[in-house]
Design a protein around this motif. Structure first.
Motif, PDB file in Angstrom:
ATOM      1  N   TYR A  37      34.303  23.053   8.130  1.00 41.37           N
ATOM      2  CA  TYR A  37      33.785  21.519   8.928  1.00 41.37           C
ATOM      3  C   TYR A  37      32.909  20.837   7.646  1.00 41.37           C
ATOM      4  O   TYR A  37      31.967  21.601   7.244  1.00 41.37           O
ATOM      5  N   TYR A  38      32.920  19.568   7.300  1.00 42.84           N
ATOM      6  CA  TYR A  38      32.113  19.145   6.459  1.00 42.84           C
ATOM      7  C   TYR A  38      31.538  17.712   6.882  1.00 42.84           C
ATOM      8  O   TYR A  38      31.903  17.110   7.794  1.00 42.84           O
ATOM      9  N   ASP A  39      30.593  17.294   6.430  1.00 39.47           N
ATOM     10  CA  ASP A  39      30.013  15.833   6.406  1.00 39.47           C
ATOM     11  C   ASP A  39      29.595  15.471   4.832  1.00 39.47           C
ATOM     12  O   ASP A  39      28.802  16.231   4.380  1.00 39.47           O
ATOM     13  N   LEU A  40      29.706  14.135   4.740  1.00 41.24           N
ATOM     14  CA  LEU A  40      29.292  13.613   3.329  1.00 41.24           C
ATOM     15  C   LEU A  40      28.804  12.137   3.852  1.00 41.24           C
ATOM     16  O   LEU A  40      29.305  11.538   4.593  1.00 41.24           O
ATOM     17  N   PHE A  41      27.218  11.845   3.292  1.00 37.53           N
ATOM     18  CA  PHE A  41      26.842  10.553   3.480  1.00 37.53           C
ATOM     19  C   PHE A  41      26.252   9.945   2.438  1.00 37.53           C
ATOM     20  O   PHE A  41      25.686  10.724   1.367  1.00 37.53           O
ATOM     21  N   ALA A  42      25.989   8.716   2.357  1.00 38.28           N
ATOM     22  CA  ALA A  42      25.173   8.105   1.223  1.00 38.28           C
ATOM     23  C   ALA A  42      24.475   6.903   2.113  1.00 38.28           C
ATOM     24  O   ALA A  42      24.923   6.256   2.767  1.00 38.28           O
ATOM     25  N   TYR A  43      23.158   6.521   1.340  1.00 38.50           N
ATOM     26  CA  TYR A  43      22.481   5.376   1.661  1.00 38.50           C
ATOM     27  C   TYR A  43      21.967   4.482   0.719  1.00 38.50           C
ATOM     28  O   TYR A  43      21.688   5.245  -0.425  1.00 38.50           O
ATOM     29  N   PHE A  44      22.036   3.238   0.607  1.00 37.31           N
ATOM     30  CA  PHE A  44      21.539   2.352  -0.218  1.00 37.31           C
ATOM     31  C   PHE A  44      20.373   1.695   0.500  1.00 37.31           C
ATOM     32  O   PHE A  44      20.629   1.000   1.623  1.00 37.31           O
ATOM     33  N   GLY A  45      19.098   1.463  -0.199  1.00 37.98           N
ATOM     34  CA  GLY A  45      17.793   0.940   0.549  1.00 37.98           C
ATOM     35  C   GLY A  45      17.554  -0.064  -0.252  1.00 37.98           C
ATOM     36  O   GLY A  45      17.516  -0.166  -1.677  1.00 37.98           O
ATOM     37  N   GLY A  46      16.881  -0.923   0.459  1.00 39.48           N
ATOM     38  CA  GLY A  46      15.861  -1.990  -0.296  1.00 39.48           C
ATOM     39  C   GLY A  46      14.689  -2.194   0.634  1.00 39.48           C
ATOM     40  O   GLY A  46      14.697  -2.176   1.690  1.00 39.48           O
ATOM     41  N   GLY A  47      13.874  -3.395  -0.020  1.00 40.88           N
ATOM     42  CA  GLY A  47      12.997  -3.891   0.727  1.00 40.88           C
ATOM     43  C   GLY A  47      11.910  -4.476  -0.014  1.00 40.88           C
ATOM     44  O   GLY A  47      11.946  -4.607  -1.277  1.00 40.88           O
ATOM     45  N   LYS A  48      10.405  -4.526   0.256  1.00 40.35           N
ATOM     46  CA  LYS A  48       9.323  -5.082  -0.246  1.00 40.35           C
ATOM     47  C   LYS A  48       8.280  -4.303  -0.209  1.00 40.35           C
ATOM     48  O   LYS A  48       8.043  -3.858   1.070  1.00 40.35           O
ATOM     49  N   THR A  49       7.446  -4.011  -1.171  1.00 41.75           N
ATOM     50  CA  THR A  49       6.097  -3.653  -0.908  1.00 41.75           C
ATOM     51  C   THR A  49       5.124  -4.007  -1.801  1.00 41.75           C
ATOM     52  O   THR A  49       5.416  -4.835  -3.018  1.00 41.75           O
ATOM     53  N   LEU A  50       3.778  -4.044  -1.550  1.00 49.45           N
ATOM     54  CA  LEU A  50       2.720  -4.584  -2.457  1.00 49.45           C
ATOM     55  C   LEU A  50       2.276  -3.734  -3.808  1.00 49.45           C
ATOM     56  O   LEU A  50       2.313  -2.341  -3.513  1.00 49.45           O
ATOM     57  N   SER A  51       2.581  -4.178  -4.919  1.00 50.05           N
ATOM     58  CA  SER A  51       2.558  -3.593  -6.190  1.00 50.05           C
ATOM     59  C   SER A  51       1.486  -4.120  -6.989  1.00 50.05           C
ATOM     60  O   SER A  51       1.226  -5.446  -6.949  1.00 50.05           O
ATOM     61  N   TYR A  52       0.877  -3.382  -7.852  1.00 47.94           N
ATOM     62  CA  TYR A  52      -0.038  -3.811  -8.644  1.00 47.94           C
ATOM     63  C   TYR A  52       0.431  -3.817 -10.135  1.00 47.94           C
ATOM     64  O   TYR A  52       1.058  -2.743 -10.692  1.00 47.94           O
ATOM     65  N   ILE A  53       0.698  -5.021 -10.578  1.00 46.18           N
ATOM     66  CA  ILE A  53       1.221  -5.166 -12.131  1.00 46.18           C
ATOM     67  C   ILE A  53       0.440  -6.220 -12.918  1.00 46.18           C
ATOM     68  O   ILE A  53       0.234  -7.533 -12.191  1.00 46.18           O
ATOM     69  N   ALA A  54       0.029  -5.939 -13.869  1.00 47.38           N
ATOM     70  CA  ALA A  54      -0.820  -6.623 -14.894  1.00 47.38           C
ATOM     71  C   ALA A  54      -1.759  -7.215 -14.219  1.00 47.38           C
ATOM     72  O   ALA A  54      -2.040  -8.469 -14.402  1.00 47.38           O
ATOM     73  N   GLY A  55      -2.685  -6.365 -13.505  1.00 49.65           N
ATOM     74  CA  GLY A  55      -4.050  -7.035 -12.959  1.00 49.65           C
ATOM     75  C   GLY A  55      -3.946  -7.854 -11.935  1.00 49.65           C
ATOM     76  O   GLY A  55      -4.627  -8.640 -11.435  1.00 49.65           O
ATOM     77  N   GLU A  56      -2.752  -7.630 -11.139  1.00 55.07           N
ATOM     78  CA  GLU A  56      -2.329  -8.544 -10.091  1.00 55.07           C
ATOM     79  C   GLU A  56      -1.703  -7.827  -9.026  1.00 55.07           C
ATOM     80  O   GLU A  56      -0.666  -7.270  -9.290  1.00 55.07           O
ATOM     81  N   TYR A  57      -2.002  -8.015  -7.798  1.00 57.54           N
ATOM     82  CA  TYR A  57      -1.102  -7.561  -6.516  1.00 57.54           C
ATOM     83  C   TYR A  57      -0.143  -8.623  -5.992  1.00 57.54           C
ATOM     84  O   TYR A  57      -0.665  -9.908  -5.792  1.00 57.54           O
ATOM     85  N   SER A  58       0.977  -8.229  -5.871  1.00 53.84           N
ATOM     86  CA  SER A  58       2.371  -9.018  -5.590  1.00 53.84           C
ATOM     87  C   SER A  58       3.268  -8.177  -4.857  1.00 53.84           C
ATOM     88  O   SER A  58       3.213  -7.001  -5.006  1.00 53.84           O
ATOM     89  N   TYR A  59       3.788  -8.795  -3.847  1.00 53.10           N
ATOM     90  CA  TYR A  59       4.973  -7.962  -3.190  1.00 53.10           C
ATOM     91  C   TYR A  59       6.162  -8.173  -4.184  1.00 53.10           C
ATOM     92  O   TYR A  59       6.931  -8.988  -4.390  1.00 53.10           O
ATOM     93  N   GLU A  60       6.748  -6.933  -4.432  1.00 57.07           N
ATOM     94  CA  GLU A  60       7.933  -6.722  -5.174  1.00 57.07           C
ATOM     95  C   GLU A  60       8.864  -6.083  -4.611  1.00 57.07           C
ATOM     96  O   GLU A  60       8.716  -5.307  -3.431  1.00 57.07           O
ATOM     97  N   SER A  61      10.318  -6.090  -4.819  1.00 54.92           N
ATOM     98  CA  SER A  61      11.195  -5.325  -4.226  1.00 54.92           C
ATOM     99  C   SER A  61      11.454  -4.113  -4.735  1.00 54.92           C
ATOM    100  O   SER A  61      10.897  -3.677  -5.844  1.00 54.92           O
ATOM    101  N   ILE A  62      12.071  -3.189  -3.779  1.00 55.48           N
ATOM    102  CA  ILE A  62      12.146  -1.921  -4.124  1.00 55.48           C
ATOM    103  C   ILE A  62      13.441  -1.281  -3.699  1.00 55.48           C
ATOM    104  O   ILE A  62      14.325  -1.998  -3.066  1.00 55.48           O
ATOM    105  N   VAL A  63      13.957  -0.573  -4.430  1.00 58.68           N
ATOM    106  CA  VAL A  63      15.528  -0.083  -4.477  1.00 58.68           C
ATOM    107  C   VAL A  63      15.677   1.633  -4.134  1.00 58.68           C
ATOM    108  O   VAL A  63      14.615   2.178  -4.965  1.00 58.68           O
ATOM    109  N   SER A  64      16.403   1.927  -3.397  1.00 56.01           N
ATOM    110  CA  SER A  64      16.383   3.583  -3.219  1.00 56.01           C
ATOM    111  C   SER A  64      17.848   4.033  -2.678  1.00 56.01           C
ATOM    112  O   SER A  64      18.789   3.003  -2.417  1.00 56.01           O
TER     113      SER A  64
END
Length: 233
Positions: A181-208
């Motif tokens: 018996y077998y099972d195979l699965f895959a997930y694609f994820g996205g979202g937003k989180t607060l990131s620190y880039i070039a001296g500034e905090y901003s909400y950026e997209s994330i991919v997983s």
């Protein structure tokens, strides 16, 4: 409680050296299901209260929520939709920890998040193989005034902002020859989180992404012998 209705409650007490007492309401479920259709071959139902919610892999979501769910079960299709809130659970028993604020919180209650789970299952869609589709959404409801604010700033360690995500998954599973018996699965994820880039905090997209599966061997006539091999990436 009446035709098609059932009430279930379950509590627990946990003793540890860190917490001499921990009383928890594990489940409080009002459930109803009803046969419908001309020949009553379909089942529709609902669940309300505190109940377990999980996707087909139990890797993206597997926890208890307070909310409501509805489901439909037929021969060619099983469908369900659940909406729940996590912020009324006790923090020591919750498994949902996604942000710096979640990890560093001293509150007795779990992180406040709104969770939505939609699932579709097509039994024996391709031969004897089942196909499953799952969509998991979670929205961070922590008040913004308790978090770091977007904008120019020095980098501050151990603190952060909200984390909200979406995951879409597909799975195929079923029997193979030779008691396999077998099972195979895959997930694609996205979202937003607060990131620190070039001296500034901003909400950026994330991919997983998440890929996994397993192969199981079972022989009931060999004293119930079984073996399993799994992978996850």
């Amino acid at each position: 409680l009446g035709r098609g209705l059932q009430l279930t409650a379950q509590g627990s007490y946990t003793f540890t050296l860190e917490r001499p007492y921990l009383f928890d309401l594990d489940l409080l479920i009002l459930e109803g299901d009803y046969l419908v259709g001309s020949q009553q071959q379909s089942l529709v139902g609902f669940v309300a209260g505190r109940f377990g919610a999980a996707d087909f892999s139990r890797l993206v979501l597997d926890d208890t929520v307070d909310g409501i769910a509805a489901y439909l079960r037929t021969a060619p299709l099983n469908a369900s939709l659940a909406v729940g809130y996590t912020g009324l659970q006790l923090a020591p028993v919750s498994t949902i920890q996604m942000s710096w604020a979640d990890l560093s919180s001293s509150s007795l209650l779990a992180p406040p998040r709104l969770v939505e789970l939609a699932s579709l299952e097509f039994p024996e869609f391709i031969g004897r193989q089942d196909v499953l589709v799952s969509l998991v959404l979670q929205h961070d409801l922590r008040p913004q005034d308790q978090l770091l604010q977007p904008g120019p700033s020095l980098e501050i360690s151990g603190q952060g902002g909200r984390v909200s995500t979406q995951h879409l998954g597909l799975s195929v599973r079923g029997p193979l020859p030779a008691s396999l018996y077998y099972d195979l699965f895959a997930y694609f994820g996205g979202g937003k989180t607060l990131s620190y880039i070039a001296g500034e905090y901003s909400y950026e997209s994330i991919v997983s992404g998440l890929v996994g599966g397993g192969l199981r061997w079972f022989r009931e006539d060999w004293l119930g012998s079984r073996a399993e091999l799994r992978f996850l990436y």
